[in-house]
Design a protein around this motif. Structure first.
Motif, PDB file in Angstrom:
ATOM      1  N   SER A 104       0.841  -1.207   0.000  1.00  0.00           N
ATOM      2  CA  SER A 104       0.000   0.000   0.000  1.00  0.00           C
ATOM      3  C   SER A 104       0.870   1.249   0.000  1.00  0.00           C
ATOM      4  O   SER A 104       0.612   2.216  -0.744  1.00  0.00           O
ATOM      5  CB  SER A 104      -0.919   0.009   1.233  1.00  0.00           C
ATOM      6  OG  SER A 104      -1.755  -1.132   1.228  1.00  0.00           O
ATOM      7  N   HIS A 105       1.925   1.190   0.828  1.00  0.00           N
ATOM      8  CA  HIS A 105       2.802   2.356   0.920  1.00  0.00           C
ATOM      9  C   HIS A 105       3.543   2.596  -0.382  1.00  0.00           C
ATOM     10  O   HIS A 105       3.584   3.721  -0.909  1.00  0.00           O
ATOM     11  CB  HIS A 105       3.785   2.146   2.077  1.00  0.00           C
ATOM     12  CG  HIS A 105       4.770   3.264   2.234  1.00  0.00           C
ATOM     13  ND1 HIS A 105       5.966   3.326   1.545  1.00  0.00           N
ATOM     14  CD2 HIS A 105       4.733   4.398   2.998  1.00  0.00           C
ATOM     15  CE1 HIS A 105       6.619   4.403   1.861  1.00  0.00           C
ATOM     16  NE2 HIS A 105       5.904   5.088   2.775  1.00  0.00           N
ATOM     17  N   ARG A 113       1.151   3.632  -3.105  1.00  0.00           N
ATOM     18  CA  ARG A 113       0.501   4.906  -2.850  1.00  0.00           C
ATOM     19  C   ARG A 113       1.443   6.084  -3.051  1.00  0.00           C
ATOM     20  O   ARG A 113       1.041   7.172  -3.511  1.00  0.00           O
ATOM     21  CB  ARG A 113      -0.067   4.924  -1.427  1.00  0.00           C
ATOM     22  CG  ARG A 113      -0.894   6.199  -1.140  1.00  0.00           C
ATOM     23  CD  ARG A 113      -1.610   6.121   0.206  1.00  0.00           C
ATOM     24  NE  ARG A 113      -0.666   6.008   1.304  1.00  0.00           N
ATOM     25  CZ  ARG A 113      -0.520   4.950   2.056  1.00  0.00           C
ATOM     26  NH1 ARG A 113      -1.250   3.859   1.821  1.00  0.00           N
ATOM     27  NH2 ARG A 113       0.361   4.930   3.039  1.00  0.00           N
ATOM     28  N   THR A 114       2.758   5.887  -2.746  1.00  0.00           N
ATOM     29  CA  THR A 114       3.721   7.002  -2.812  1.00  0.00           C
ATOM     30  C   THR A 114       3.833   7.571  -4.240  1.00  0.00           C
ATOM     31  O   THR A 114       3.620   8.783  -4.446  1.00  0.00           O
ATOM     32  CB  THR A 114       5.089   6.550  -2.298  1.00  0.00           C
ATOM     33  OG1 THR A 114       4.958   6.146  -0.930  1.00  0.00           O
ATOM     34  CG2 THR A 114       6.116   7.682  -2.395  1.00  0.00           C
ATOM     35  N   LEU A 153       1.793   7.000  -6.708  1.00  0.00           N
ATOM     36  CA  LEU A 153       0.440   7.347  -7.162  1.00  0.00           C
ATOM     37  C   LEU A 153       0.032   8.704  -6.610  1.00  0.00           C
ATOM     38  O   LEU A 153      -0.587   9.529  -7.323  1.00  0.00           O
ATOM     39  CB  LEU A 153      -0.543   6.252  -6.711  1.00  0.00           C
ATOM     40  CG  LEU A 153      -1.983   6.403  -7.210  1.00  0.00           C
ATOM     41  CD1 LEU A 153      -2.012   6.379  -8.752  1.00  0.00           C
ATOM     42  CD2 LEU A 153      -2.868   5.293  -6.645  1.00  0.00           C
ATOM     43  N   THR A 154       0.404   8.965  -5.360  1.00  0.00           N
ATOM     44  CA  THR A 154       0.083  10.276  -4.756  1.00  0.00           C
ATOM     45  C   THR A 154       0.808  11.397  -5.508  1.00  0.00           C
ATOM     46  O   THR A 154       0.232  12.467  -5.774  1.00  0.00           O
ATOM     47  CB  THR A 154       0.488  10.272  -3.274  1.00  0.00           C
ATOM     48  OG1 THR A 154      -0.216   9.229  -2.595  1.00  0.00           O
ATOM     49  CG2 THR A 154       0.146  11.612  -2.613  1.00  0.00           C
ATOM     50  N   SER A 155       2.074  11.121  -5.822  1.00  0.00           N
ATOM     51  CA  SER A 155       2.848  12.129  -6.566  1.00  0.00           C
ATOM     52  C   SER A 155       2.222  12.385  -7.934  1.00  0.00           C
ATOM     53  O   SER A 155       2.127  13.550  -8.384  1.00  0.00           O
ATOM     54  CB  SER A 155       4.295  11.670  -6.738  1.00  0.00           C
ATOM     55  OG  SER A 155       4.910  11.518  -5.489  1.00  0.00           O
ATOM     56  N   ILE A 159      -0.909  12.019  -8.823  1.00  0.00           N
ATOM     57  CA  ILE A 159      -2.164  12.779  -8.646  1.00  0.00           C
ATOM     58  C   ILE A 159      -1.852  14.244  -8.344  1.00  0.00           C
ATOM     59  O   ILE A 159      -2.471  15.171  -8.905  1.00  0.00           O
ATOM     60  CB  ILE A 159      -3.012  12.151  -7.517  1.00  0.00           C
ATOM     61  CG1 ILE A 159      -3.489  10.747  -7.927  1.00  0.00           C
ATOM     62  CG2 ILE A 159      -4.200  13.032  -7.171  1.00  0.00           C
ATOM     63  CD1 ILE A 159      -4.141   9.976  -6.812  1.00  0.00           C
ATOM     64  N   THR A 160      -0.855  14.442  -7.460  1.00  0.00           N
ATOM     65  CA  THR A 160      -0.516  15.819  -7.049  1.00  0.00           C
ATOM     66  C   THR A 160      -0.012  16.641  -8.239  1.00  0.00           C
ATOM     67  O   THR A 160      -0.469  17.779  -8.497  1.00  0.00           O
ATOM     68  CB  THR A 160       0.548  15.786  -5.949  1.00  0.00           C
ATOM     69  OG1 THR A 160       0.033  15.066  -4.826  1.00  0.00           O
ATOM     70  CG2 THR A 160       0.933  17.205  -5.513  1.00  0.00           C
ATOM     71  N   ASP A 167      -2.626  17.494 -10.804  1.00  0.00           N
ATOM     72  CA  ASP A 167      -3.447  18.643 -10.384  1.00  0.00           C
ATOM     73  C   ASP A 167      -2.704  19.953 -10.623  1.00  0.00           C
ATOM     74  O   ASP A 167      -3.297  20.976 -11.021  1.00  0.00           O
ATOM     75  CB  ASP A 167      -3.818  18.524  -8.898  1.00  0.00           C
ATOM     76  CG  ASP A 167      -4.841  17.424  -8.663  1.00  0.00           C
ATOM     77  OD1 ASP A 167      -5.569  17.066  -9.629  1.00  0.00           O
ATOM     78  OD2 ASP A 167      -4.931  16.911  -7.519  1.00  0.00           O
ATOM     79  N   LYS A 201       7.699   9.021 -11.724  1.00  0.00           N
ATOM     80  CA  LYS A 201       6.808   8.295 -10.790  1.00  0.00           C
ATOM     81  C   LYS A 201       5.995   7.217 -11.519  1.00  0.00           C
ATOM     82  O   LYS A 201       5.736   6.141 -10.964  1.00  0.00           O
ATOM     83  CB  LYS A 201       5.863   9.272 -10.086  1.00  0.00           C
ATOM     84  CG  LYS A 201       6.578  10.303  -9.209  1.00  0.00           C
ATOM     85  CD  LYS A 201       7.371   9.621  -8.097  1.00  0.00           C
ATOM     86  CE  LYS A 201       8.077  10.661  -7.216  1.00  0.00           C
ATOM     87  NZ  LYS A 201       8.881  10.015  -6.169  1.00  0.00           N
TER      88      LYS A 201
END
Length: 742
Positions: free
Chosen positions: A530-531, A534-535, A537-539, A541-542, A545, A567
């Protein structure tokens, strides 16, 4: 179970017919057409009388004639002469016998006694010398001894004759010696009576042989005899004609009067039973003719009986049948003696007869019902009933016993010991009965009890105690208490079982530990996956945006796109590695093996990363053999192993340190070793580093996926090789071994 009147009558008639037939078979030959005087008992009495009549009356022992016929053999002379030893032995013995007495007479100054003793001694010595020098002297001695024996034997015969005449006084006899015409008669002469038997007159003559053997052992007890060999008296062989009889008036004086009355009464009773047996057979096949259905009607007793195993049912029927035969035999013997016993205790005797008959009727009825019900259940006439028969056989006690015995001998030692203990117990029971019957057997039983019975009992009790201990600790294991080992005592089957249980306990403990570890690693896997997913994937998404903002500069846009590209590649690598390690774990992967030079493969892998090591400020030290090392592997997959291990060292090595890469031959294996100094503190659970998403960098600040070593481990396992990790402080070492192909 209620029995209807007709069925009860049928059972009674069957019992009576069986009773009558059995009595006919067992006793018919003794009673039908025969009198008491043809019975074995009387014939034995008559034969005894005839034998003793000839021996004591018709041809009695003649002492004078026996003396005249005395003979002395040379063998008897030699035996008599040497009976007390050689001449020297006998003389020395006589001298020794008189020496003390003569010396005592001298001390007492008794000249007269001394002279008598010396004279007596010298006479005996002279007689001994005469024995060894004169056969006639010895013969005369033997002859005198035999004459004395004959006189003793004649006196004994006279006593026996008087006893005989007194015992058989109820017999009358009249005999004539056909050669001499001498007449012997006694008692009342009759033409008819209880019994009469004629000899001669167209019948066989009575032959009497008076030859006999005189046994000194029976006559010389307490006397000074040295003649112990029997000698023969050759008497006359004579033939007589005449008659023996028993008058009716003498019946009360006979020793068989009760047997005679018993025989007559029993014969009458047997005839009545056999006649009524014929009547019962007629009634059985007319008035009370039985039908098969009458015996197969369902009832509670039948249902209870059919619940028994088939062999127990058959055994029950056999036991009831044998009991019936036993009761039939008892009743037959009781009826044979009905007069002798019943005349004194009529009512108790009749009651006992009726009791035995009722028991016999119950046993015969039980035999009939048991046989019919068993036969009906098996339905042997039905060819489609094989499954039912098989079911009955499998439910049999013997079948289950055989099955149990087979299980018992799965361990031959336990089976043998169990049978031995059962035999000891069984023989101990038999021996106890014998000990009560005989003092000699009691002594033997006591010895065997102490040296076999008690040791066997002690061994059995100790084994049972040990078995109980094992069972209790096994129950504790089943309840989850795995604290203490089962104590192993001895080297027997129970000790082996205890050892196996201890191994099982260790296996359960290890399995529980592995299960706990697996659960922990599973939790960590989910957390790490998950970590790591997610790391990036979060980047993504960020920065996506941020790209949507129209006010950003071109330089910023270009930077955001670079981050997104980086990423995305990171996310792709993670997903591909995850799929690959999953395929390897499930075995859903194909290997294309071929003969590969591991030395050349390592050179190519290292060549691709030399610049990256320099950029990472790491010094790479490589040691490889000059000769090629061939292995039968999938080259692409094995390259992945080398690449993953080398990259792992590059990512997690301390800045400015050295990384050692070695390939060498070790026996028939190739050994690939990578050593480096870790830039993070290593934990104790080294084995877990090959788990998926497991990294030495617990904070996960490095850029690894955590799948490199897991993938390498899976590939090595698929090739039948070994991957081992050693940690010594901060020194991290990976060793891979694989079989060489020569």
């Amino acid at each position: 179970m209620k029995i209807k009147g007709k069925l009860l009558l049928t059972l009674f008639l069957i019992t009576w017919v069986v009773f009558a037939i059995t009595l006919l078979i067992n006793h018919g030959h003794s009673y039908i057409g025969k009198s008491y005087f043809k019975s074995d008992s009387f014939l034995s009495t008559k034969e005894t009388f005839i034998e003793q009549l000839g021996h004591y009356v018709l041809e009695p022992f003649n002492a004078e004639k026996a003396k005249e016929n005395i003979t002395v053999t040379q063998t008897e002379i030699e035996e008599h002469r040497n009976y007390y030893g050689t001449l020297a032995d006998q003389v020395e013995n006589i001298r020794a016998q008189y020496s003390d007495r003569i010396d005592q007479a001298k001390l007492d100054n008794d000249k007269e006694l001394e002279t008598l003793l010396v004279k007596e001694r010298d006479a005996k010595i002279a007689d001994i010398n005469e024995n060894f020098s004169n056969d006639d002297h010895v013969e005369e001695k033997i002859r005198k001894q035999k004459e004395l024996l004959i006189e003793k034997y004649a006196a004994q015969q006279e006593r026996n004759r008087k006893d005989f005449l007194n015992e058989f006084s109820y017999f009358s006899y009249n005999f004539t010696n056909i050669e001499t015409g001498k007449v012997f008669e006694s008692g009342e002469q009759i033409t008819s009576g209880l019994f009469k038997e004629t000899y001669g007159n167209q019948q066989s003559y009575l032959t009497v042989d008076s030859t006999t053997y005189i046994e000194p052992y029976d006559l010389v007890e307490g006397d000074d005899f040295n003649l112990y060999e029997s000698f023969r008296y050759d008497g006359e062989v004579s033939q007589f004609e005449g008659v023996i009889s028993i008058p009716k008036s003498m019946l009360s004086a006979t020793n068989f009067k009760d047997d005679y009355q018993t025989f007559k009464f029993s014969k009458m009773v047997f005839y009545i039973i056999w006649a009524t047996g014929i009547l019962a057979a007629v009634l059985l096949f007319t008035v009370a003719k039985p039908s098969f259905q009458e015996f197969t009607t369902s009832n509670k007793l039948k249902e209870s009986f059919l619940k028994l195993p088939i062999d127990v049912r058959i055994l029950t029927v056999i036991i009831m049948l044998l009991s019936s035969f036993l009761l039939l035999d008892i009743l037959g013997n009781m009826i044979s003696n009905v007069y002798y016993f019943g005349i004194y205790n009529v009512f108790p005797y009749v009651f006992e007869l009726l009791t035995y008959f009722v028991l016999m009727m119950i046993m015969i009825s039980g035999t009939i019902f048991g046989a019919v019900w068993t036969f009906e259940t098996l339905q042997l006439w039905d060819s489609y009933n094989s499954e039912h028969v098989k079911k009955e056989i499998k439910g049999a006690m013997l079948y289950r016993l055989a099955d149990g015995m087979q299980d018992l001998f799965l361990n031959r030692k336990i089976g043998t010991q169990s049978v031995a203990i059962l035999m000891v117990a069984f023989l101990a029971g038999i021996g106890l009965v014998g000990a009560f019957m005989s003092n000699e057997l009691a002594i033997i039983y006591t010895i065997l009890l102490f040296f076999i019975g008690l040791p066997a009992s002690i061994i059995f009790l100790r084994r049972m105690g040990y078995l109980n201990r094992i069972m209790r600790q096994t129950q504790e294991m089943a309840d989850g208490r795995l604290t203490a080992d089962i104590r192993v005592k001895g080297k027997g089957p129970l000790a082996n079982h205890a050892t196996n249980l201890n191994q099982l306990r260790e296996g359960v403990k290890k399995s529980m530990t592995e299960q706990a570890k697996s659960e922990r690693l599973k939790t960590e896997l989910i957390t790490n996956v998950s970590h790591d997913l997610r790391t990036p994937l979060t980047s993504i998404i960020t920065y996506t945006d941020l790209l949507k903002n129209p006010n950003i500069t071109e330089e910023e846009r270009k930077h955001y796109i670079e981050v997104l590209d980086k990423k995305s590649a990171r996310l792709k690598t993670l997903i591909e590695d995850l799929f690959e390690v999953s395929k390897m774990a499930s075995g859903n992967i194909e290997l294309t093996k071929q003969r590969v030079d591991l030395t050349q493969l390592l050179q190519q892998a290292i060549g691709e990363h030399e610049e990256a090591f320099r950029n990472a400020n790491l010094e790479l030290r490589i040691t490889m053999p000059d000769e090629p090392l061939y292995a039968y592997v999938d080259g692409q997959k094995w390259w992945r192993v080398i690449d993953n291990i080398v990259l792992n060292a590059m990512k997690y090595s301390l800045d400015g340190s050295r990384v050692y890469v070695t390939l060498n031959r070790k026996g028939n294996e190739a050994e690939f070793i990578v050593k480096n100094i870790a830039n993070y503190e290593l934990g104790e659970n080294v084995e877990e580093l090959t788990e998926r998403f497991k990294r030495a960098d617990a904070s996960r600040h490095t850029d690894g996926s955590g799948l490199g070593l897991a993938i390498a481990q899976s590939i090595v396992d698929l090739h039948g090789g070994r991957l081992k990790i050693d940690v010594d402080g901060d020194l991290f070492k990976v060793i891979v071994s694989v079989q060489l192909d020569y």
